[in-house]
Design a protein around this motif. Sequence first.
Motif, PDB file in Angstrom:
ATOM      1  N   ASN A 107       0.886  -1.149   0.000  1.00  0.00           N
ATOM      2  CA  ASN A 107       0.000   0.000   0.000  1.00  0.00           C
ATOM      3  C   ASN A 107       0.931   1.209   0.000  1.00  0.00           C
ATOM      4  N   VAL A 108       1.120   1.805  -1.168  1.00  0.00           N
ATOM      5  CA  VAL A 108       2.140   2.842  -1.292  1.00  0.00           C
ATOM      6  C   VAL A 108       1.661   4.221  -0.856  1.00  0.00           C
ATOM      7  N   LEU A 109       0.370   4.431  -0.755  1.00  0.00           N
ATOM      8  CA  LEU A 109      -0.221   5.721  -0.402  1.00  0.00           C
ATOM      9  C   LEU A 109       0.156   6.764  -1.455  1.00  0.00           C
ATOM     10  N   MET A 110      -0.826   7.172  -2.185  1.00  0.00           N
ATOM     11  CA  MET A 110      -0.655   8.066  -3.330  1.00  0.00           C
ATOM     12  C   MET A 110       0.292   9.242  -3.081  1.00  0.00           C
ATOM     13  N   ARG A 113       6.125   9.469  -2.032  1.00  0.00           N
ATOM     14  CA  ARG A 113       6.974   9.558  -3.224  1.00  0.00           C
ATOM     15  C   ARG A 113       8.288   8.802  -3.043  1.00  0.00           C
ATOM     16  N   ALA A 114       8.341   7.871  -2.104  1.00  0.00           N
ATOM     17  CA  ALA A 114       9.565   7.104  -1.830  1.00  0.00           C
ATOM     18  C   ALA A 114       9.619   5.870  -2.730  1.00  0.00           C
ATOM     19  N   VAL A 115       9.670   6.087  -4.024  1.00  0.00           N
ATOM     20  CA  VAL A 115       9.678   4.990  -4.983  1.00  0.00           C
ATOM     21  C   VAL A 115      10.936   4.138  -4.862  1.00  0.00           C
ATOM     22  N   ASP A 116      12.039   4.732  -4.433  1.00  0.00           N
ATOM     23  CA  ASP A 116      13.282   3.973  -4.295  1.00  0.00           C
ATOM     24  C   ASP A 116      13.146   2.832  -3.287  1.00  0.00           C
ATOM     25  N   ARG A 117      12.387   3.065  -2.233  1.00  0.00           N
ATOM     26  CA  ARG A 117      12.195   2.016  -1.229  1.00  0.00           C
ATOM     27  C   ARG A 117      11.425   0.836  -1.825  1.00  0.00           C
ATOM     28  N   LEU A 119      11.282   0.063  -5.087  1.00  0.00           N
ATOM     29  CA  LEU A 119      12.155  -0.570  -6.080  1.00  0.00           C
ATOM     30  C   LEU A 119      13.199  -1.454  -5.395  1.00  0.00           C
ATOM     31  N   ALA A 120      13.692  -1.029  -4.244  1.00  0.00           N
ATOM     32  CA  ALA A 120      14.652  -1.848  -3.496  1.00  0.00           C
ATOM     33  C   ALA A 120      13.994  -3.162  -3.053  1.00  0.00           C
ATOM     34  N   LEU A 121      12.736  -3.087  -2.656  1.00  0.00           N
ATOM     35  CA  LEU A 121      12.021  -4.310  -2.281  1.00  0.00           C
ATOM     36  C   LEU A 121      11.853  -5.243  -3.475  1.00  0.00           C
ATOM     37  N   THR A 122      11.533  -4.676  -4.640  1.00  0.00           N
ATOM     38  CA  THR A 122      11.364  -5.527  -5.827  1.00  0.00           C
ATOM     39  C   THR A 122      12.685  -6.172  -6.223  1.00  0.00           C
ATOM     40  N   ARG A 123      13.793  -5.446  -6.081  1.00  0.00           N
ATOM     41  CA  ARG A 123      15.102  -6.033  -6.391  1.00  0.00           C
ATOM     42  C   ARG A 123      15.472  -7.101  -5.359  1.00  0.00           C
ATOM     43  N   ARG A 124      15.162  -6.828  -4.101  1.00  0.00           N
ATOM     44  CA  ARG A 124      15.533  -7.755  -3.034  1.00  0.00           C
ATOM     45  C   ARG A 124      14.769  -9.074  -3.125  1.00  0.00           C
ATOM     46  N   TYR A 125      13.463  -9.002  -3.366  1.00  0.00           N
ATOM     47  CA  TYR A 125      12.635 -10.208  -3.340  1.00  0.00           C
ATOM     48  C   TYR A 125      12.330 -10.777  -4.720  1.00  0.00           C
ATOM     49  N   ASP A 126      12.512 -10.011  -5.773  1.00  0.00           N
ATOM     50  CA  ASP A 126      12.260 -10.453  -7.144  1.00  0.00           C
ATOM     51  C   ASP A 126      10.924 -11.188  -7.259  1.00  0.00           C
ATOM     52  N   PRO A 127       9.826 -10.510  -6.945  1.00  0.00           N
ATOM     53  CA  PRO A 127       8.531 -11.198  -6.936  1.00  0.00           C
ATOM     54  C   PRO A 127       8.050 -11.531  -8.354  1.00  0.00           C
ATOM     55  N   ASP A 128       7.234 -12.580  -8.447  1.00  0.00           N
ATOM     56  CA  ASP A 128       6.607 -12.933  -9.719  1.00  0.00           C
ATOM     57  C   ASP A 128       5.460 -11.979 -10.037  1.00  0.00           C
ATOM     58  N   LEU A 129       4.837 -11.467  -9.004  1.00  0.00           N
ATOM     59  CA  LEU A 129       3.681 -10.590  -9.175  1.00  0.00           C
ATOM     60  C   LEU A 129       3.748  -9.467  -8.146  1.00  0.00           C
ATOM     61  N   ILE A 130       3.437  -8.255  -8.584  1.00  0.00           N
ATOM     62  CA  ILE A 130       3.430  -7.095  -7.694  1.00  0.00           C
ATOM     63  C   ILE A 130       2.025  -6.510  -7.694  1.00  0.00           C
ATOM     64  N   VAL A 146      10.176  -1.404 -13.959  1.00  0.00           N
ATOM     65  CA  VAL A 146       9.992  -2.756 -13.436  1.00  0.00           C
ATOM     66  C   VAL A 146       9.331  -3.583 -14.540  1.00  0.00           C
ATOM     67  N   SER A 147      10.028  -4.613 -15.012  1.00  0.00           N
ATOM     68  CA  SER A 147       9.537  -5.377 -16.173  1.00  0.00           C
ATOM     69  C   SER A 147       8.180  -6.018 -15.929  1.00  0.00           C
ATOM     70  N   VAL A 148       7.923  -6.526 -14.735  1.00  0.00           N
ATOM     71  CA  VAL A 148       6.629  -7.148 -14.456  1.00  0.00           C
ATOM     72  C   VAL A 148       5.539  -6.108 -14.563  1.00  0.00           C
ATOM     73  N   PHE A 149       5.797  -4.906 -14.054  1.00  0.00           N
ATOM     74  CA  PHE A 149       4.803  -3.841 -14.087  1.00  0.00           C
ATOM     75  C   PHE A 149       4.553  -3.412 -15.522  1.00  0.00           C
ATOM     76  N   ARG A 150       5.600  -3.283 -16.313  1.00  0.00           N
ATOM     77  CA  ARG A 150       5.465  -2.884 -17.724  1.00  0.00           C
ATOM     78  C   ARG A 150       4.586  -3.882 -18.455  1.00  0.00           C
ATOM     79  N   ALA A 151       4.802  -5.173 -18.218  1.00  0.00           N
ATOM     80  CA  ALA A 151       4.038  -6.194 -18.924  1.00  0.00           C
ATOM     81  C   ALA A 151       2.560  -6.130 -18.552  1.00  0.00           C
ATOM     82  N   ALA A 152       2.291  -5.861 -17.270  1.00  0.00           N
ATOM     83  CA  ALA A 152       0.901  -5.833 -16.817  1.00  0.00           C
ATOM     84  C   ALA A 152       0.169  -4.607 -17.326  1.00  0.00           C
TER      85      ALA A 152
END
Length: 155
Positions: A107-110, A113-117, A119-130, A146-152
């Motif tokens: 839940n990022v809350l609109m 603006r801490a997108v880096d945090r 992105l760090a989570l996505t790099r750390r855990y490499d999830p199949d789905l976000i 984020v490639s998964v996000f782009r595809a979706a």
Amino acid sequence: MGDGLVLGLSLIVGVVTLLPFWKSTIWWVRVTEFPRIQWAVLALVLGCSWPWTGWPLAVKAVAGLGMLACLIYQGWRIFPFTPLARKQVLAAKHPRPSDELTLLVANVLMTNRAVDRLLALTRRYDPDLILLVETDAWWTNQLQQVSVFRAATAA
């Protein structure tokens, strides 16, 4: 508890138990479905309190039965989420990492603006789905890398 307080709280418990039957999407109707355990506990306490009020016996009986009905209904809705309920999905006997699906929910809350945090989570855990909640166009633009996000979002 005073007789008026027991009556008032009993009416509230009765109303919030009945509200979800109204098929409305209004937030204050739907929000009454979340604190089911609290409503059940309150119905139990109030149901046990009615015999000691100064109300006529008929009122005590109807209110006590009403609280019992609320308690039973809330318990029926809570039961599937307890350890007592039968499991709907059994655990794998021999799990294989290749069969696992990883999910990142945030839940990022609109206004955040801490997108880096994130992105760090996505790099750390490499999830199949976000799954992101409370995003806006700014978040969509920021997460194009984020490639998964782009595809979706392209689909």
